[in-house]
Design an enzyme around this catalytic site. Structure first.
Site, short mmCIF file in Angstrom:
data_model
loop_
_atom_site.label_atom_id
_atom_site.label_comp_id
_atom_site.label_asym_id
_atom_site.label_seq_id
_atom_site.Cartn_x
_atom_site.Cartn_y
_atom_site.Cartn_z
N ASP A 67 0.84 -1.20 0.00
CA ASP A 67 0.00 0.00 0.00
C ASP A 67 0.88 1.24 0.00
O ASP A 67 2.08 1.17 0.29
CB ASP A 67 -1.00 0.01 1.17
CG ASP A 67 -0.35 -0.19 2.53
OD1 ASP A 67 0.90 -0.23 2.63
OD2 ASP A 67 -1.09 -0.30 3.53
N ASN A 129 -8.18 -0.63 13.40
CA ASN A 129 -9.60 -0.69 13.02
C ASN A 129 -9.91 -1.94 12.18
O ASN A 129 -10.96 -2.03 11.56
CB ASN A 129 -9.99 0.57 12.23
CG ASN A 129 -9.24 0.71 10.92
OD1 ASN A 129 -8.28 -0.02 10.66
ND2 ASN A 129 -9.66 1.63 10.07
N HIS A 131 -8.20 -2.90 9.54
CA HIS A 131 -7.83 -2.80 8.12
C HIS A 131 -6.68 -3.76 7.79
O HIS A 131 -5.87 -4.10 8.65
CB HIS A 131 -7.54 -1.35 7.69
CG HIS A 131 -6.28 -0.75 8.21
ND1 HIS A 131 -6.11 0.61 8.38
CD2 HIS A 131 -5.09 -1.30 8.58
CE1 HIS A 131 -4.89 0.85 8.83
NE2 HIS A 131 -4.26 -0.29 8.95
N GLU A 136 -9.90 -0.56 4.04
CA GLU A 136 -10.51 -0.02 5.24
C GLU A 136 -11.82 -0.75 5.54
O GLU A 136 -12.35 -1.45 4.68
CB GLU A 136 -10.78 1.48 5.02
CG GLU A 136 -9.52 2.31 4.80
CD GLU A 136 -8.78 2.61 6.10
OE1 GLU A 136 -8.80 1.79 7.03
OE2 GLU A 136 -8.15 3.70 6.17
P1 PGA Z 1 1.43 -1.16 13.09
O1 PGA Z 1 0.42 -0.89 11.90
O2 PGA Z 1 2.27 -2.32 12.71
O3 PGA Z 1 2.24 0.12 13.21
O4 PGA Z 1 0.59 -1.45 14.31
C1 PGA Z 1 -0.38 -1.92 11.41
C2 PGA Z 1 -1.39 -1.40 10.43
O5 PGA Z 1 -1.95 -0.31 10.63
O6 PGA Z 1 -1.66 -2.10 9.43
#
Ligand code: PGA
Length: 232
Positions: A67, A129, A131, A136
């Site tokens: 992404d 959340n 995702h 999302e």
């Molecule tokens: P993080 O992010 O590894 O910093 O917790 C994970 C994500 O938002 O996909």
């Protein structure tokens, strides 16, 4: 989705690193996908160390970007591709021609994946959340690679990387949930007590696009790698 649980973040990172190293040993020209974020940093360290010790050769591997933020000027320090390059791809000495990003658009990204013969191994993080990449909440399980609008929750969680919500771009590009589901192997990497709630919701209850990570549950080639803290 099968589950493997580790006592600590270090053991979790080492186990995922072993999976990546086994994959490139078995198929040196593997097509790999890595996430950005804080969760994979221990994994990146292990892989860079393996390369330094000459026990890993990434020369022939191909890297598909998972992404990216949209509408960034070239060289913008917030680029997720730039982040992955700094933390992993440059230390691994990966040639630029083996890095496949979103510069040419989402349709070209899908055709690049097909041309490479599909994704062999995708490592994913779990958003607070639910995702997966920038898929999302509300993303269809059969979604393909596309441009998306970031949710307020993702803008808040991404703010820690860039020093404030106003520094987080509002749109992004992401491999789609179905695009990811076509990978030959998938690892969902989850660490820390802060993820315990969303991981519990991901693993339990009815399937629903409200939590995109639930799309992995029916995939037999997907494995959850979590530390004890994330399992609650
Ligand atoms: P993080 O992010 O590894 O910093 O917790 C994970 C994500 O938002 O996909």
């Amino acid at each position: 989705m099968r589950r493997r649980v580790f006592e600590s973040y270090e053991l979790l990172s080492a186990a995922v690193a072993q999976e990546v190293l086994a994959q490139i040993k078995h198929k040196p020209d593997s097509v790999l996908v890595f996430p950005t974020g804080n969760t994979p940093l221990g994994l990146f360290k292990q892989l860079v160390q393996a390369k330094r010790l000459h026990s890993a050769d990434f020369t022939y591997a191909q890297f598909v970007i998972l992404d990216e933020y949209a509408d960034l000027a070239p060289g913008d320090p917030r680029s997720l591709t730039g982040w992955l390059k700094r933390e992993l791809l440059e230390p691994l000495n990966v040639s630029l021609s083996h890095i496949h990003g979103f510069e040419e658009g989402v349709t070209k990204m899908e055709s690049a994946i097909s041309r490479l013969g599909g994704i062999d191994l995708a490592i994913l993080g779990l958003g607070p959340n639910g995702h997966l990449a920038f898929n999302e909440p509300g993303s269809a399980f059969d979604s393909r690679t596309r441009r998306v609008e970031l949710t307020p929750e993702s803008i808040t969680s991404n703010a820690v990387y860039w020093g404030g919500e106003d520094r987080v771009p509002r749109h992004g590009f992401t491999l789609g949930l179905e695009t990811l589901a076509e990978a030959r192997s998938l690892i969902l990497m989850v660490s820390g007590a802060g993820k315990a709630g969303i991981l519990e919701q991901t693993l339990n209850g009815p399937a629903s696009p409200a939590i995109p990570a639930k799309s992995l549950r029916i995939l037999t080639q997907a494995v959850l790698f979590a530390d004890q803290a994330a399992m609650g």
